[in-house]
Design a protein around this motif. Structure first.
Motif, PDB file in Angstrom:
ATOM      1  N   MET A   1       0.805  -1.216   0.000  1.00  0.00           N
ATOM      2  CA  MET A   1       0.000   0.000   0.000  1.00  0.00           C
ATOM      3  C   MET A   1       0.840   1.269   0.000  1.00  0.00           C
ATOM      4  O   MET A   1       0.380   2.322  -0.445  1.00  0.00           O
ATOM      5  CB  MET A   1      -0.967  -0.015   1.186  1.00  0.00           C
ATOM      6  CG  MET A   1      -1.928  -1.189   1.159  1.00  0.00           C
ATOM      7  SD  MET A   1      -3.002  -1.297   2.606  1.00  0.00           S
ATOM      8  CE  MET A   1      -4.337  -0.250   2.097  1.00  0.00           C
ATOM      9  N   SER A   2       2.080   1.183   0.479  1.00  0.00           N
ATOM     10  CA  SER A   2       2.919   2.378   0.502  1.00  0.00           C
ATOM     11  C   SER A   2       3.291   2.834  -0.903  1.00  0.00           C
ATOM     12  O   SER A   2       3.659   3.997  -1.112  1.00  0.00           O
ATOM     13  CB  SER A   2       4.187   2.135   1.327  1.00  0.00           C
ATOM     14  OG  SER A   2       4.960   1.094   0.766  1.00  0.00           O
ATOM     15  N   GLY A   3       3.193   1.936  -1.887  1.00  0.00           N
ATOM     16  CA  GLY A   3       3.481   2.299  -3.271  1.00  0.00           C
ATOM     17  C   GLY A   3       2.264   2.732  -4.054  1.00  0.00           C
ATOM     18  O   GLY A   3       2.361   3.007  -5.255  1.00  0.00           O
ATOM     19  N   ASP A   4       1.108   2.796  -3.395  1.00  0.00           N
ATOM     20  CA  ASP A   4      -0.150   3.142  -4.057  1.00  0.00           C
ATOM     21  C   ASP A   4      -0.641   4.480  -3.514  1.00  0.00           C
ATOM     22  O   ASP A   4      -1.088   4.571  -2.365  1.00  0.00           O
ATOM     23  CB  ASP A   4      -1.178   2.045  -3.800  1.00  0.00           C
ATOM     24  CG  ASP A   4      -2.536   2.339  -4.411  1.00  0.00           C
ATOM     25  OD1 ASP A   4      -2.681   3.400  -5.073  1.00  0.00           O
ATOM     26  OD2 ASP A   4      -3.460   1.525  -4.221  1.00  0.00           O
ATOM     27  N   GLU A   5      -0.582   5.521  -4.314  1.00  0.00           N
ATOM     28  CA  GLU A   5      -0.957   6.864  -3.865  1.00  0.00           C
ATOM     29  C   GLU A   5      -2.444   6.996  -3.576  1.00  0.00           C
ATOM     30  O   GLU A   5      -2.876   7.999  -3.005  1.00  0.00           O
ATOM     31  CB  GLU A   5      -0.523   7.901  -4.904  1.00  0.00           C
ATOM     32  CG  GLU A   5       0.966   8.165  -4.914  1.00  0.00           C
ATOM     33  CD  GLU A   5       1.463   8.694  -3.569  1.00  0.00           C
ATOM     34  OE1 GLU A   5       0.933   9.726  -3.094  1.00  0.00           O
ATOM     35  OE2 GLU A   5       2.358   8.055  -2.970  1.00  0.00           O
ATOM     36  N   THR A   6      -3.243   6.002  -3.979  1.00  0.00           N
ATOM     37  CA  THR A   6      -4.678   6.063  -3.703  1.00  0.00           C
ATOM     38  C   THR A   6      -5.078   5.173  -2.524  1.00  0.00           C
ATOM     39  O   THR A   6      -6.260   5.049  -2.224  1.00  0.00           O
ATOM     40  CB  THR A   6      -5.489   5.632  -4.943  1.00  0.00           C
ATOM     41  OG1 THR A   6      -5.224   4.257  -5.234  1.00  0.00           O
ATOM     42  CG2 THR A   6      -5.130   6.487  -6.152  1.00  0.00           C
ATOM     43  N   SER A   7      -4.113   4.571  -1.837  1.00  0.00           N
ATOM     44  CA  SER A   7      -4.417   3.672  -0.724  1.00  0.00           C
ATOM     45  C   SER A   7      -4.785   4.467   0.524  1.00  0.00           C
ATOM     46  O   SER A   7      -4.463   5.653   0.659  1.00  0.00           O
ATOM     47  CB  SER A   7      -3.215   2.774  -0.420  1.00  0.00           C
ATOM     48  OG  SER A   7      -2.153   3.531   0.141  1.00  0.00           O
ATOM     49  N   ILE A   8      -5.429   3.790   1.465  1.00  0.00           N
ATOM     50  CA  ILE A   8      -5.758   4.444   2.735  1.00  0.00           C
ATOM     51  C   ILE A   8      -4.492   4.761   3.516  1.00  0.00           C
ATOM     52  O   ILE A   8      -4.441   5.742   4.261  1.00  0.00           O
ATOM     53  CB  ILE A   8      -6.741   3.591   3.564  1.00  0.00           C
ATOM     54  CG1 ILE A   8      -7.249   4.391   4.772  1.00  0.00           C
ATOM     55  CG2 ILE A   8      -6.126   2.264   3.965  1.00  0.00           C
ATOM     56  CD1 ILE A   8      -8.359   3.705   5.552  1.00  0.00           C
ATOM     57  N   LEU A   9      -3.440   3.975   3.329  1.00  0.00           N
ATOM     58  CA  LEU A   9      -2.165   4.276   3.981  1.00  0.00           C
ATOM     59  C   LEU A   9      -1.599   5.592   3.468  1.00  0.00           C
ATOM     60  O   LEU A   9      -1.131   6.428   4.255  1.00  0.00           O
ATOM     61  CB  LEU A   9      -1.169   3.136   3.751  1.00  0.00           C
ATOM     62  CG  LEU A   9       0.250   3.362   4.295  1.00  0.00           C
ATOM     63  CD1 LEU A   9       0.225   3.598   5.797  1.00  0.00           C
ATOM     64  CD2 LEU A   9       1.149   2.170   3.952  1.00  0.00           C
ATOM     65  N   ALA A  10      -1.641   5.800   2.154  1.00  0.00           N
ATOM     66  CA  ALA A  10      -1.170   7.067   1.592  1.00  0.00           C
ATOM     67  C   ALA A  10      -2.013   8.223   2.119  1.00  0.00           C
ATOM     68  O   ALA A  10      -1.491   9.301   2.428  1.00  0.00           O
ATOM     69  CB  ALA A  10      -1.215   7.017   0.071  1.00  0.00           C
ATOM     70  N   LEU A  11      -3.320   8.004   2.239  1.00  0.00           N
ATOM     71  CA  LEU A  11      -4.206   9.038   2.775  1.00  0.00           C
ATOM     72  C   LEU A  11      -3.816   9.392   4.202  1.00  0.00           C
ATOM     73  O   LEU A  11      -3.694  10.578   4.543  1.00  0.00           O
ATOM     74  CB  LEU A  11      -5.652   8.543   2.729  1.00  0.00           C
ATOM     75  CG  LEU A  11      -6.673   9.411   3.481  1.00  0.00           C
ATOM     76  CD1 LEU A  11      -6.802  10.772   2.821  1.00  0.00           C
ATOM     77  CD2 LEU A  11      -8.018   8.698   3.566  1.00  0.00           C
ATOM     78  N   ALA A  12      -3.640   8.376   5.055  1.00  0.00           N
ATOM     79  CA  ALA A  12      -3.288   8.634   6.452  1.00  0.00           C
ATOM     80  C   ALA A  12      -1.975   9.404   6.542  1.00  0.00           C
ATOM     81  O   ALA A  12      -1.851  10.359   7.323  1.00  0.00           O
ATOM     82  CB  ALA A  12      -3.193   7.318   7.217  1.00  0.00           C
ATOM     83  N   ARG A  13      -1.001   8.995   5.738  1.00  0.00           N
ATOM     84  CA  ARG A  13       0.303   9.672   5.773  1.00  0.00           C
ATOM     85  C   ARG A  13       0.185  11.124   5.316  1.00  0.00           C
ATOM     86  O   ARG A  13       0.770  12.028   5.920  1.00  0.00           O
ATOM     87  CB  ARG A  13       1.294   8.902   4.905  1.00  0.00           C
ATOM     88  CG  ARG A  13       2.706   9.452   4.985  1.00  0.00           C
ATOM     89  CD  ARG A  13       3.693   8.543   4.276  1.00  0.00           C
ATOM     90  NE  ARG A  13       5.043   9.049   4.426  1.00  0.00           N
ATOM     91  CZ  ARG A  13       5.819   9.451   3.425  1.00  0.00           C
ATOM     92  NH1 ARG A  13       5.377   9.397   2.166  1.00  0.00           N
ATOM     93  NH2 ARG A  13       7.040   9.902   3.653  1.00  0.00           N
ATOM     94  N   LYS A  14      -0.563  11.372   4.257  1.00  0.00           N
ATOM     95  CA  LYS A  14      -0.734  12.746   3.769  1.00  0.00           C
ATOM     96  C   LYS A  14      -1.475  13.605   4.793  1.00  0.00           C
ATOM     97  O   LYS A  14      -1.145  14.781   4.998  1.00  0.00           O
ATOM     98  CB  LYS A  14      -1.481  12.731   2.444  1.00  0.00           C
ATOM     99  CG  LYS A  14      -0.679  12.155   1.283  1.00  0.00           C
ATOM    100  CD  LYS A  14      -1.556  11.984   0.053  1.00  0.00           C
ATOM    101  CE  LYS A  14      -0.811  11.289  -1.085  1.00  0.00           C
ATOM    102  NZ  LYS A  14      -1.702  11.004  -2.242  1.00  0.00           N
ATOM    103  N   LEU A  15      -2.493  13.029   5.435  1.00  0.00           N
ATOM    104  CA  LEU A  15      -3.220  13.773   6.461  1.00  0.00           C
ATOM    105  C   LEU A  15      -2.324  14.112   7.644  1.00  0.00           C
ATOM    106  O   LEU A  15      -2.371  15.230   8.180  1.00  0.00           O
ATOM    107  CB  LEU A  15      -4.431  12.964   6.932  1.00  0.00           C
ATOM    108  CG  LEU A  15      -5.645  12.955   6.011  1.00  0.00           C
ATOM    109  CD1 LEU A  15      -6.621  11.859   6.411  1.00  0.00           C
ATOM    110  CD2 LEU A  15      -6.347  14.317   6.027  1.00  0.00           C
TER     111      LEU A  15
END
Length: 526
Positions: free
Chosen positions: A425-439
């Motif tokens: 998921m860390s390689g997917d900019e649309t994942s919930i993990l990417a969302l949490a990190r951006k937030l």
């Protein structure tokens, strides 16, 4: 105005058994947490809260403490803890410990002394009572895990009280010697450098001095766990508890810049009392309202507004979305809305607590009966009270055991762990993990979100919208709680830009007075 680290920061709860196994026994350990510190820095949290790792017979997985000042070999050693603490601090991470003062293990030396005889000096360190006239328990108090809260000790001919398992006898916090001993436990860890404590079931520390029967719950229908048969009027939340908490706060304040959190499951009017007179109680009485909230825009708006209005002057709010005792947010609201929930948690005013695994969207994990570990599930089978699904291992990669261990973990993984993991998921900019990190990144960089004011804009037509504002900045949050497209109209957002969507595909998108929200979408507007 200056803010403490715990006001601006985000707390990340780690259940050590389930975070990372480094010795191949299928159970996580402190060394595993140490090895994953770089991930936590990458994610963007500010503090970690560690569930108990103290020596314990593990009847309740560490919440039955046999030694408050050591580490169970299952998790490592004091040296392993010191290494974890040192390296966390080197990375700018604070470390909060779980403190379990309401009860000990029945294997704790204090209880072993207490049960030797009615005349032992430590007898009054625990709650012992004579039998009722009929020979039964002293009153009708029940255990949170089912059955009577009293267990008969044949040797000394009295009952002892336990709010949870019989293997977890309650301490008598009316005894000043108990208070002094537990204050020294706090100092032991504070001297080592820990940054604060989350105090387990803090509202239970004082019981009714007359041991009166709890009243019957008029809403009891004959279904559900034993504990809800009665209102906990006399076994919890007594007025004298606030003096005890003020004493804990005084100890914490002997050390600079430390934090005291209280676990409190109470209605809002009682919860806010735990900030204490002159705010000398818990810095953060945990606010669990989102755990049981009806998941709709209007209901959440009322909940936030009521909480903000109830806070004592100068009190700092906080929000919890999941924890080790309750179903995960994705299990409650579904995978799509869990993204909306993540944006909500990380943009409300106050300190958020993020539960490990929520950032990768772990939801309900099916645990077959033969693999049940939770003592509550075993004592009250068939009621759905088991907490195991909330405690399953963190999923790091697509390997056979998800990078958590080299052998079968103590609890099952999700069925989709080959894709629901940090590595994938860390390689997917649309994942919930990417969302949490951006937030988390946005929150850290923008004062409007990490310490600014909150104001409701609207909660109509399934859309919750609110403003976060600081002196120099304004951010709007609009959350669609429905699975259909909605249009939110607000002059507040004219000449503004969507900087982040929960779906991961709207960046620097200009908006006018109308903001189109797709199904299950939330946006940050700047």
């Amino acid at each position: 105005m200056s803010f403490a680290w715990w006001q601006k920061g985000v707390i990340y709860q780690i259940y050590p058994r389930s975070f990372q196994d480094t010795n191949g026994d299928g159970v996580g350990d402190l060394e595993g947490v140490r090895r994953r510190l770089d991930y936590l820095v990458w994610l963007g949290v500010d503090a970690i809260w560690l569930s108990p790792f103290y020596p314990s017979p593990m009847h309740d997985f560490g919440y039955d403490v046999a030694d408050y000042c050591n580490v169970d070999p299952l998790f490592g050693s004091l040296a392993a803890f010191d290494a974890l603490l040192s390296e966390a601090h080197q990375r700018g991470l604070k470390v909060i410990l779980d403190f379990v003062p309401n009860h000990t293990s029945n294997a704790h030396p204090w209880f072993l002394a207490s049960k030797r005889s009615q005349n032992d000096p430590k007898r009054d360190w625990y709650i012992w009572r004579d039998a009722a006239q009929d020979g039964g328990p002293p009153n009708n108090w029940v255990s949170h895990f089912g059955g009577s809260g009293w267990t008969w000790d044949e040797a000394t001919r009295q009952y002892y009280y336990h709010a949870f398992l019989p293997e977890q006898p309650d301490l008598n916090w009316r005894n000043p010697q108990v208070r002094a001993a537990m204050h020294e436990v706090l100092r032991f860890w504070l001297r080592r450098g820990v940054d604060g404590f989350r105090v387990d079931v803090i509202s239970h520390l004082i019981k009714d001095a007359a041991f009166r029967d709890n009243p019957v719950n008029p809403g009891w229908t004959g279904n559900g766990p034993d504990i809800i048969r009665f209102k906990q009027t006399f076994s919890s939340d007594q007025p004298e508890v606030h003096e005890v908490i003020a004493g804990l706060r005084q100890v914490v304040e002997e050390f600079e810049d430390r934090l005291l959190i209280g676990e409190i499951y109470l209605p809002l009017d009682r919860l806010v009392a735990y900030y204490g007179d002159n705010l000398k109680g818990a810095h953060l009485p945990f606010n669990f309202q989102l755990l049981d909230a009806d998941w709709n825009a209007a209901g959440i708006a009322r909940l936030i507004g009521n909480y903000e209005a109830a806070l004592p002057k100068g009190a700092w709010p906080n929000w919890v979305l999941s924890n080790h005792d309750r179903p995960r947010v994705a299990a409650r609201v579904g995978a799509e809305q869990s993204r909306v929930a993540t944006m909500l948690l990380l943009t409300l005013r106050g300190t958020p607590t993020l539960f490990y695994g929520d950032e990768i969207g772990i939801g309900h994990v099916e645990v077959p009966p033969e693999r049940f570990q939770d003592p509550w599930a075993k004592r009250e089978p068939g009621l759905g009270v088991g907490r195991d699904p909330s405690r399953t291992p963190m999923q790091w990669d697509a390997s056979v055991f998800a990078g958590f261990s080299t052998r079968e973990p103590w609890l099952p993984l999700t069925a989709d762990h080959e894709t629901r993991n940090v590595s994938t998921m860390s390689g997917d900019e649309t994942s919930i993990l990417a969302l949490a990190r951006k937030l988390l990144c946005f929150r850290r960089e923008h004062a409007a979100v990490n310490c600014g004011a909150w104001r409701l804009l609207s909660s109509d037509d399934d859309v919750l919208a609110y403003e976060r504002r600081s002196e120099n900045e304004r951010v709007c949050v609009a959350l669609n709680f429905s699975n259909t497209t909605k249009r939110w109209r607000s002059a507040m957002c004219e000449s503004a830009t969507i900087v982040l969507s929960t779906l991961g595909d709207r960046v620097n998108e200009p908006v006018g007075s109308d903001v189109l929200l797709r199904a299950n979408e939330g946006v940050l507007i700047q």
